[in-house]
Design an enzyme around this catalytic site. Structure first.
Site, PDB file in Angstrom:
ATOM      1  N   ASP A 229      -9.000  18.930 -13.559  1.00 54.66           N
ATOM      2  CA  ASP A 229      -9.225  17.578 -14.060  1.00 54.66           C
ATOM      3  C   ASP A 229      -8.854  17.582 -15.546  1.00 54.66           C
ATOM      4  OD1 ASP A 229     -10.335  15.241 -15.099  1.00 54.66           O
ATOM      5  OD2 ASP A 229     -11.999  15.238 -13.672  1.00 54.66           O
TER       6      ASP A 229
ATOM      7  N   ARG B 214       0.838  -1.207   0.000  1.00 53.47           N
ATOM      8  CA  ARG B 214       0.000   0.000   0.000  1.00 53.47           C
ATOM      9  C   ARG B 214       0.870   1.253   0.000  1.00 53.47           C
ATOM     10  NH1 ARG B 214      -1.399   1.708   4.585  1.00 53.47           N
ATOM     11  NH2 ARG B 214      -1.978  -0.291   5.457  1.00 53.47           N
TER      12      ARG B 214
ATOM     13  N   TYR C  39     -17.841  16.584 -14.464  1.00 52.25           N
ATOM     14  CA  TYR C  39     -18.134  15.153 -14.516  1.00 52.25           C
ATOM     15  C   TYR C  39     -19.198  14.794 -13.459  1.00 52.25           C
ATOM     16  CZ  TYR C  39     -17.491  10.155 -13.929  1.00 52.25           C
ATOM     17  OH  TYR C  39     -17.709   8.817 -13.809  1.00 52.25           O
TER      18      TYR C  39
ATOM     19  N   LYS D 250      -9.536   6.659 -18.688  1.00 53.63           N
ATOM     20  CA  LYS D 250      -9.915   7.182 -19.985  1.00 53.63           C
ATOM     21  C   LYS D 250      -8.718   7.173 -20.938  1.00 53.63           C
ATOM     22  CE  LYS D 250     -13.679   7.622 -17.656  1.00 53.63           C
ATOM     23  NZ  LYS D 250     -14.063   8.847 -16.967  1.00 53.63           N
TER      24      LYS D 250
HETATM   25  C1  LIG Z   1     -14.529   9.239 -15.641  1.00 53.48           C
HETATM   26  C2  LIG Z   1     -14.147  10.554 -15.135  1.00 53.48           C
HETATM   27  C3  LIG Z   1     -13.855  10.750 -13.779  1.00 53.48           C
HETATM   28  C4  LIG Z   1     -13.999   9.655 -12.735  1.00 53.48           C
HETATM   29  O1  LIG Z   1     -13.013   8.708 -12.830  1.00 53.48           O
HETATM   30  P1  LIG Z   1     -13.179   7.159 -12.450  1.00 53.48           P
HETATM   31  O2  LIG Z   1     -11.903   6.592 -12.903  1.00 53.48           O
HETATM   32  O3  LIG Z   1     -14.390   6.654 -13.178  1.00 53.48           O
HETATM   33  O4  LIG Z   1     -13.382   7.112 -10.971  1.00 53.48           O
HETATM   34  C5  LIG Z   1     -13.434  12.019 -13.384  1.00 53.48           C
HETATM   35  N1  LIG Z   1     -13.345  13.037 -14.258  1.00 53.48           N
HETATM   36  C6  LIG Z   1     -13.649  12.891 -15.563  1.00 53.48           C
HETATM   37  C7  LIG Z   1     -13.531  14.057 -16.476  1.00 53.48           C
HETATM   38  C8  LIG Z   1     -14.058  11.655 -16.049  1.00 53.48           C
HETATM   39  O5  LIG Z   1     -14.360  11.523 -17.341  1.00 53.48           O
END
Ligand SMILES: *Cc1c(COP(=O)(O)O)cnc(C)c1O
Length: 391
Positions: A179, A54, A106, A204
């Site tokens: 983000d 961890r 998001y 993504k």
């Molecule tokens: C999918 C997504 C998230 C969340 O991420 P996870 O890996 O699904 O927890 C956060 N921000 C954006 C822009 C996303 O497309």
């Protein structure tokens, strides 16, 4: 080797940063260190750098170092999901803090801020339109601790001026978080504009093959902040597996190549949709009709793989198009090599309260495409038959 690699260009760093051939075997790839514990030479802190899975894992270290080299950060901290990264970041705040967030965000972030942290930590969030930065300074309070932005936003593809947000954050001593999931470091590096923390859903574009869930925080030249956020990784424990770290490290090698194709395909399809008589409106930062096209050219080196549009005929036609595509799979998520189609209002953004959802334009006729790396002509023909059949 790492220092030399970090002076290379992006595509080269993507292949090499953070990685050395394995010292014991010469294996060119960083092994999957499937180990929860690490043997010590004597009692005390780990003498070879690792103690417990961890706290640290060599596969994870290589992956984190590679992401730092790509985002221009000094430290990256890997998490088991994008939301785990966000939740761990929020856990550094005092209870009762205030945050200013982009309203077009998001859907899962809305859920985390409103449905969890609002009562577990008395976190208060003001959702405003950060694409119009005039509103930002007016929303700042003495207890404001974070300015949280996404650019381009999901799903409206609005842009936030990174330099402007960073400037206001610094002026008021407020942490700025961006983000960067939609752009990926191949197209946009917020730390270069003075943003404090970059967040990724590595699920993504970074992982890029729709085969894992992951998240990352990246910090610029701020050792105290890096230390504070690094502490959350092992104190809260939302860490990714060594295997997922390996897969993501492998994906990073082709990030630059993949983004090139995502952008090229999306550019062609956005223009084609914009000229299609059955389509009312198309949003893509690369189109000159995008209200922030000039800003996009300034702060991004490509316009990404997401295109949204509204067909004439409203929600029933939008639904029908989604059911009629063959190559574009009807599914949430984005950023993978395969193309996806969805209706954000009914799928990814359903958790946003209706009143905000409609104000920011996530209505039930909005269709979101995640354009993959297939041949663009096959994608165009698939959309053409779906749109013609739905009309
Ligand atoms: C999918 C997504 C998230 C969340 O991420 P996870 O890996 O699904 O927890 C956060 N921000 C954006 C822009 C996303 O497309």
């Amino acid at each position: 080797m790492t220092e030399r690699v970090n002076q290379h260009r992006f595509a080269t760093r993507a292949v090499h940063a953070g990685q050395e051939p394995d010292a014991a075997t010469g294996a060119i790839n960083t092994p999957v260190f499937a180990s929860s514990t690490f043997v010590m030479d004597e009692p005390g802190p780990g003498t070879r750098g690792y103690v417990y899975g961890r706290v640290g894992n060599p596969t994870r270290t290589a992956y984190e170092e590679c992401v730092s080299a790509l985002e221009g950060g000094t430290r990256s901290i890997a998490f088991a999901s994008g939301l785990a990264a966000a939740a761990s970041l929020l856990d550094t705040l005092e209870a009762g803090s205030h945050m200013i967030a982009m309203e077009d965000l998001y859907g899962g972030m809305h859920r985390l801020f409103r449905d969890i942290r609002a009562h577990s930590a008395n976190l208060e969030t003001s959702f405003i339109d950060l694409s119009a930065p005039g509103a930002l300074e007016a929303a700042i309070r003495p207890e404001t601790r974070i300015i949280w932005a996404e650019t381009p936003t999901n799903p409206q593809l609005k842009l936030v001026d990174l330099a402007e947000i960073a400037r206001i954050g610094k002026k008021h001593g407020i942490l700025t978080v961006v983000d960067n999931t939609f752009a990926s470091p191949a197209l946009q590096r917020p730390l270069e504009y003075g943003i404090d923390v970059v967040l990724h859903s590595t699920t993504k574009y970074i992982a890029g093959h729709s085969d894992l869930i992951g998240g990352m925080l990246v910090i610029g030249d701020n050792p105290a902040l890096a230390e504070k956020l690094g502490f959350t990784q092992y104190a809260l424990g939302a860490v990714p597996s060594a295997f997922d770290c390996y897969l993501t490290l492998r994906s990073l090698k082709t990030l630059d190549l993949r983004m090139e194709r995502h952008c090229a395909n999306a550019g062609v399809l956005a223009e084609w949709l914009a000229a299609h008589p059955a389509i009312e409106q198309v949003s893509y930062p690369g189109l000159p009709t995008h209200p922030q096209h000039e800003l996009a050219k300034r702060q991004m080196s490509g316009f990404g793989g997401i295109v949204t549009f509204r067909p004439r005929g409203g929600p029933p036609v939008a639904r029908e198009i989604c059911k009629r595509t063959h190559l574009f799979a009807l599914a949430v998520s984005l950023g993978g090599v395969e193309s996806l189609i969805e209706l954000p209002g009914l799928m990814t953004h359903k958790s946003i309260p209706d009143e905000i959802r409609h104000r920011i334009g996530v209505t039930d006729d909005l269709v979101r495409l995640s354009i993959g790396v297939e041949h663009v002509e096959d994608l165009r023909m698939d959309l053409a038959q779906a749109i013609d059949g739905a009309g």
